[in-house]
Every structure is written in C-alpha cells, then in structure tokens.
Enzyme design. Sequence first.
Site, short mmCIF file in Angstrom:
data_model
loop_
_atom_site.label_atom_id
_atom_site.label_comp_id
_atom_site.label_asym_id
_atom_site.label_seq_id
_atom_site.Cartn_x
_atom_site.Cartn_y
_atom_site.Cartn_z
CB CYS A 9 -0.91 -0.01 1.23
SG CYS A 9 -1.98 -1.45 1.26
CG LEU A 11 4.58 1.85 -6.34
CD1 LEU A 11 5.00 0.57 -5.63
CD2 LEU A 11 3.91 1.50 -7.68
CB THR A 13 10.57 7.46 -1.57
OG1 THR A 13 10.29 8.73 -2.15
CG2 THR A 13 12.07 7.24 -1.54
CB VAL A 130 13.51 3.68 14.46
CG1 VAL A 130 14.63 4.45 15.14
CG2 VAL A 130 12.21 3.87 15.22
CB ILE A 134 20.29 1.28 11.33
CG1 ILE A 134 21.04 2.35 10.55
CG2 ILE A 134 21.15 0.71 12.44
CD1 ILE A 134 21.38 3.58 11.39
CD GLU A 188 9.38 15.98 3.04
OE1 GLU A 188 8.59 16.34 2.16
OE2 GLU A 188 9.91 14.85 3.05
CE LYS A 203 12.96 8.79 11.79
NZ LYS A 203 13.92 9.62 11.03
#
Lengths: 433, 433
Positions: A9, A11, A13, A130, A134, A188, A203
């Site tokens: 759900c 598409l 990045t 997060v 990693i 942004e 995060k």
Amino acid sequence: MKPVKVGICGLGTVGGGTFNVLTRNAQEIARRAGRSIEIKAIASRRHNPACDTSAYTLQKDVIALARDPEIDIIVELIGGYEVAKELVMTAIENGKHVVTANKALIAVHGNEIFAAAAKKNVVVAFEASVAGGIPIIKAIREGLAANRINWLAGIINGTGNFIMTEMREKGRAFADVLVEAQALGYAEADPTFDVEGIDAAHKLTILASIAYGIPLQFSKAYTEGISKVTPDDVQYAEELGYRIKHLGISRHTDKGIELRVHPTLIPKSSLLASVNGVMNAVMVSGDAVGQTLYYGPGAGAEPTASAVVSDLIDVARMLDATAESRVPPLAFQSSELSETPVLSVEDTVSGYYLRLQAVERPGVLAHVTRILGEKGINIEAIVQKETKEAQVPVIMLTQRVAERMMNEAIREIEALPDILGEVIRIRVDHLAD
Amino acid sequence: MKPVKVGICGLGTVGGGTFNVLTRNAQEIARRAGRSIEIKAIASRRHNPACDTSAYTLQKDVIALARDPEIDIIVELIGGYEVAKELVMTAIENGKHVVTANKALIAVHGNEIFAAAAKKNVVVAFEASVAGGIPIIKAIREGLAANRINWLAGIINGTGNFIMTEMREKGRAFADVLVEAQALGYAEADPTFDVEGIDAAHKLTILASIAYGIPLQFSKAYTEGISKVTPDDVQYAEELGYRIKHLGISRHTDKGIELRVHPTLIPKSSLLASVNGVMNAVMVSGDAVGQTLYYGPGAGAEPTASAVVSDLIDVARMLDATAESRVPPLAFQSSELSETPVLSVEDTVSGYYLRLQAVERPGVLAHVTRILGEKGINIEAIVQKETKEAQVPVIMLTQRVAERMMNEAIREIEALPDILGEVIRIRVDHLAD
C-alpha cells in the site's frame, strides 16, 4: 511451503524501493525465508517511474487490500495518520499481519494498534520506522535483550545531521544550509518535522519504549530544534573539544525516563561525533554489554526497503507461530510493560553550554559565577572571547545539573544589567554511563 | 509459561558473566521472554570468585549435564575443540538446545553440528562467538535479510586492535605493545591466535557463511598477522591519509568469495578507522541498504554474556516452535546453501601499499614502475622519503589488482640489483562498493 502473499500500500519512495527489492532479490529472500514472498496486489494513486509494475493493475483503494482474503501481510507505506491508521486497523481486523515504515503512526497510535494486533494474534512489524536501514529495533529488542538499557542517544534524522555537518565543516548558517538541503531533496518544503525534532521524537519514543518496556508516550517527549544554533556556537564547541549534533536522548534514571530531542554538545572523540551527512547512528548503553553503536543510512528508497523486506521475512517465517514464540512489539510482554514515568524536561539532568553577551566591565563574570554557584552548578570551563566591541561573548561549560536549577540560574543571569539579551543554552552529554 | 532450565558448562570469564547477568537481570529477562530462565546446574572445574554460586553444587562432568533430562538448554562456555564438541553433540543427541560462545568450534565443526541439530530439531545459537556483545550475527542474519550482501569488513579481534591503536597513537613497536597487552590481560601468554589472525579468521568464517549462505570453510580462510607491521608503516600510512587496521574482509565477487584476514590500510575518514583500543566493529555492505556499521565491546565477561543471554531468550521463546519458524543457523535454509567457491588469496583483488628500500641511484624508480606497468598495475601515489643514508625507503600505493599479478611484480622488483631486501606489502581497502 506455500508462498506468502503481500499487498503493498503506497508506491512512493519507500513503496517503490520495497517493490524493487522484493522483485530483484526474490530468490535470495526465498532461500532465507524458506518460502517465497509474492506481491499479490499494489494500491497506489500513481505509478512510480523507478518501478516496473507493468504486471500489476494498480488499485486505488488501499482499504480494499486490507480486506482481500488472499493477502497475508499488508505493507503500509502511505505515511501520515488517518488513512494509514484505518488501513492498519482494518488489516488487523481481517487477521492480516502488518509491516509499516510509519514512525508517526506507531509513536502516536502504537499502543492501540498493538492491543488490536494482540487480540487478533497478528504481528505489526515496524523496523523501518526508525533509522531506515539500520536494524536498530531488532538490535535493542532482541540482540540486547539480556540487558537493562541505561540510555540511548541517536542521530535519527538525516536532514538535521546533514545541516549540522555542513554548518561545522563549512562554517555556514542554518538557513543557508536548509535551502540547499531542500534543493537536494533531503528536506521537505515544510522542514518543521525534521529541523524542529518532531520526526526524531517519533523515533525516540519508539526506541525508548522498546528499551525500557514502557507504553509509547510521544506527547511526553521534549523537542527542541536546531534552527537557533549559530555558526559561532558550532565553532566555540569545536574549540572546547565538542561537536554539536541534533540528538534524541533517552535515559533511565532513578526518578523516571528522560525523553528529549535537542541540539547537544558531545565529545569530538565519540564515534557518534564522526557520523556525518545524512547518515544515522544510535548508541545504546546496556548494563551487561556496555556501549554499542549502530550506523547506516536512515532514509532513502532501498535502505528503508531493506528494513521493510527484512520484517516481511521475519513475519513470513512466523506466519502461523503462536503468540508465545513471537517477539512482543515493544520488546516486553504486553502484560509486563512498566509504569515508570516519563520525566518533564525540567526534571532531566544535563551538562550545559552557555553563551552570554556581557558588557566588558569588571565584576560581571563574578556576578554570573555567583548565581551559578548558588544554584549548585559547577563550572567546567569558561572562555571569554576577544572582541573589539564593548560587549564580549562569554562561553561556559557546566557540570550536570537538573534543568530546573539551570532555568532558575538563567533567569537570574538574564536579569543582570550587564548581561545583554538572552543566554544561549545548549545541553552537553558526555555519552558516559 | 513454565521456566526454561539451563545448564551452564564452564564458569570462566564468560561463564561467570553469564551467571551474573542471568541472576541480576532475571526479572527483566522474564518480562521479555514471557517465561523465566532458570539455572538448573553448573559444571565447572573451579569456582569463579566473581560469582556467588553458593546455591549450586558445581558439577565436574560437563557431559553429564548434556544428558540431564531436566535441562532444556546447554550453555557451552568451556571453549576449545574436543570436549566442547562432545558436549554439544551429546546435548543435541539428547534433544537439548545449545547456546555457545565458541567461535573455533563453530568455524571448524559447525557444518556437522548444525546438521545434527537439524535432525533433532534443536537450535544451536552462537551470537556470542563473533564480536562479543555486538549482535552482529542477528543483524546480518535477520536485520539485513532483504539484502544480497556485497562485502563485510571487521575489526573482530580486540587484542590486535589494541596493539594497532597503541602503535599509531604512540609510535610504539609491535613487540613492545604486545608485552603491555599481555600484562593488561588483553593478550594470552601465547598470543598467536590473536595476533596472527586465527581468531579473527574463525569469526570471519562464521560471518561470511551467514552473509552469503555458504558452508563454513575455515580451512580456506587466508590469515596474515600484524607482527610484521612497523611503526614506520603506520606513520607512512597516516601521511597518505590511511590507517592500518587488522581486518577480516569477505567480499562476494563474480569469481567467488574472498575470505581473508590481514593488516589493511583503510581511509582515515572511514568510521572503521576511528574504532580504537579493544573495541570491535563490523561494516556490512548490502545491495539494498548500502553500508551499515555495528560497534561495541568484542570480548569480556558481561559483553559476551550479553550475547549468550540474548540467545537464551531467543531460544526460550522458540523452545517448542517448528523448524520452519526458526531462523536457520547460517541464515539460509540448509538445503539452499550455495556452492560458490572461496577464492585462494592469489585470486583476490586489492589495492596495495608497497615499501621498498632502494639504493639512491638514478633510474631505480623507473625500473620499478616499468615492472608494475607491465603487470597492469596502476600507481596511485609514490613517496620517496628523505634520508641521509645511501638507501631510501620508497612508498607506493597501487590501484586494485589481482594478488597473483602483484606477487609476480614483487618477485621481479626484489630481483632488481638496486632494491635491498624484501618488498613490504600491505593491502589497501577503500571500503567502497
């Protein structure tokens, strides 16, 4: 074993990256998971030119995927709150497992989502939420499961770290670098979420819950952005042996849990100080292991997809497992979450970097140091910069003290007639146990 | 759920640490695992003064524990090959799960051990066998499961890294630092395993198998120690922008898999170059995620115990799970291991640092560069050190070339009448994809 069927759900990045990794590494993934992971359907308002989705008819209605009886796992990559939440809750109601990269959703609605998932005996996996690629959630939740976590500190927003790195390396001003970061696509158009620390606080909220076994409490996180950090501060910090990073810090203290995002001076010798550009890193201190650090790309199509698809493999393997054999979402059994409170920022303890503008007149410093002394604040270093002006910048480093005391001291210092304007205050952390 | 019962075999450094972590963090561990982990019995020839084991009668016969019907999981911390192997195989035969920190045992006998464990549907967990407390096996095996791993490079022997760090920071000689490392307890009386790269090769063998899905092939690992690295080499490397680290490197190439431990020049700007003292770190490059790094203490009682106990929690959770839901020991399903060959060191490709002693006479360098040119070896940098002697040290950095060609070139260079003694050769890696 029969293939696991996935509905993607979103598409954009990350969705595009997930599609490409699942497609390109299909064989490798099946060799690991013991079954193949098949994309059954994709819901997206538009095509992603980075993906060859010609074999699929893109569906418009993401919620319909959450009801599709042929789908085992919903991959939520649409972001945001409302539709994402409806999608995840509908998937759970329909007995589907969920993999998401949505930090905001988990930090704000995670408790409710995990409770619903537990009732339906499905997994909600969120490694990608997060620090991108990693595997930090797995590291804390499973790899360090033997430990009581003492604290963790992370560079968990690539935009902010890019800006801080450019400011230091090139002596540039915040606003100037921000414009470049926007041009490069790192920031942004509205950079608030990144530079004011909200994204990092999402995060950090997740990491703290996993580390200490507390419910998600995003509303209690303290956030302070980097927009007020000046090139002078960056330079003075360097001269004192420190580097300024925008850190998320969570510490387990006797009084409660600290949960705070703010610019922080850390020793140059710390590995965290060498994490540059858009890279992320999280340092975790556990009572048995000591300090460990996890470093890598915190965003981007395929790094984030790496985490999404690794979660898919985990879920695929455990598709029909009992709840007892699954790792609980917040690391601790849901019945065993702790009520340790999250502290208000006034109750947190930190070292401080102070910068004040003083009229060059005998006795000014004596007034300042007397006020600090009265509040029980010890000074570690004091530097008076040379200048041709009548007012001189004075830089101080203090030892650790409760923020409440520091606030009182700053109010009194700002009231001194020979101190001009605001006292600039940046927290200092030695990342020691 | 009922408690899991554990038998600890070996109460040395790691055994003692494991006992202490299991005891001290018992509550935290049960909150995570959903059941408590109880020490049922301990087998050890002697007491460990760091542990209060007064509630236990230490047993002498480790093999008896592997037959004790009340024990669910055997924790093998005796080290070495023979008895450890008998212990592990007996435990498996008796349907017990095994957790071990024994890298030598896994690297050399792992294929046989995993095959036996698969037949009996038990788990053999070995996170503690590589890089102590860093959950690197879990990171590669699960956290990066979406990726094709391109390469990994690690500082996976703390003794060697301590020596290399001291040599660089203080300009000291290898032999001198080794004596200190022995006095500090970082190095054994017989330091061969550490400084000649055997210990690192055990760990690298394990990491490579997990990364690429190949059987364990320790006998094919190339090992070269650090005892011949001189303070001059360390210094020259610094001047050229590099740092010498004792690395384990494994790379997936079109021809096969490189598996090699040797001193390596890496760029100073690499995070790996900033890993100092006894600390370990592993950098992993995956096709989706890019580069990630994992850092922490690679040895010691509680750091290693952190990995042992985290494995115990994993095993406890999955005690009665089906084979399908378990993560396979070498990351890939055992039927899906690959036959990609491990390359001989002659077939590996690397950049090189060369140091040669040349008689100061016109034309010597021209001879040397002609030989390199004929073998297709491109020179990146060349430095002739000033000296009052009649012979001058010449330092060269070359681009990447097959080791076979470099060996031929070195043989020809050493045969030149104006080149004195051996050509010193240290490999260079830019840690780039």
